[in-house]
Motif scaffolding. Sequence first.
Motif, PDB file in Angstrom:
ATOM      1  N   VAL A 129       0.871  -1.193   0.000  1.00  0.00           N
ATOM      2  CA  VAL A 129       0.000   0.000   0.000  1.00  0.00           C
ATOM      3  C   VAL A 129       0.903   1.236   0.000  1.00  0.00           C
ATOM      4  N   PRO A 130       1.534   1.545  -1.132  1.00  0.00           N
ATOM      5  CA  PRO A 130       2.500   2.644  -1.161  1.00  0.00           C
ATOM      6  C   PRO A 130       1.891   4.011  -0.862  1.00  0.00           C
ATOM      7  N   ASP A 131       0.575   4.164  -1.034  1.00  0.00           N
ATOM      8  CA  ASP A 131      -0.074   5.449  -0.767  1.00  0.00           C
ATOM      9  C   ASP A 131      -0.530   5.591   0.681  1.00  0.00           C
ATOM     10  N   ALA A 132      -0.316   4.577   1.500  1.00  0.00           N
ATOM     11  CA  ALA A 132      -0.613   4.683   2.930  1.00  0.00           C
ATOM     12  C   ALA A 132       0.606   5.211   3.673  1.00  0.00           C
ATOM     13  N   VAL A 133       0.377   5.744   4.866  1.00  0.00           N
ATOM     14  CA  VAL A 133       1.464   6.134   5.759  1.00  0.00           C
ATOM     15  C   VAL A 133       1.551   5.044   6.820  1.00  0.00           C
TER      16      VAL A 133
END
Length: 222
Positions: A129-133
Amino acid sequence: MDSHTIAVVGGTGPQGKGLALHFARAGHKVVIGSRSAGRAEEAAAEIRARVGSAVDVLGLDNKGAVEAADAVLIVVPWDGHEELVAALAPVLAGKLVISCVNPLGFDKRGAYGLDVEDGSAAEQTQRLVPDAVVVGAFHHLSAVSLWEAEGPLGHEDVLVVGDDRDAKEKVAALAATITGRPGIDGGVLRLARQLEPLTAVLININRRYKTRSGVSVSGIPA
């Protein structure tokens, strides 16, 4: 303290349910996530019975729980972790995701840390999930202590790792609802590689000394 809507994916398990209990006591809205919405609601009902019906706790399936929240805890067994996170990736994108997962193995000699291709469970979550922090935290808290405690676990510290300082500060503040003091910034996300298998050491200590050991860091200013 800022109020959050916190999804606990794996909240029907002992550690997830214990964390959810403390967050609910602190006034956060908590959504228990499970593959079965019915099982999730059963866990939510247990928490309401402990804390009081006025607390805002409900149970949904994993996707519904994540969609309802601004912060998401992943508290699931390592086996099946990659498939679960990959399936939830579209709804985890843009969220603060807190990985509490410990990749461990067990044999006759006790618990031990597993080698993880991505380095750690937290880093695997970030890859999927590269768009999660993604932040790693809450790895070392005893599930039994979390559920049985009527107040903060004042003898323990929560170590927090991640690449986003603001996100780590939010998670450190959430940790204060568990231990009574903010979590400790342990560095960047790759250091989850050291935090996650450390849980195996604590499990073996517990087995040897018949206790519930935790982590307490000395020398940190109040």
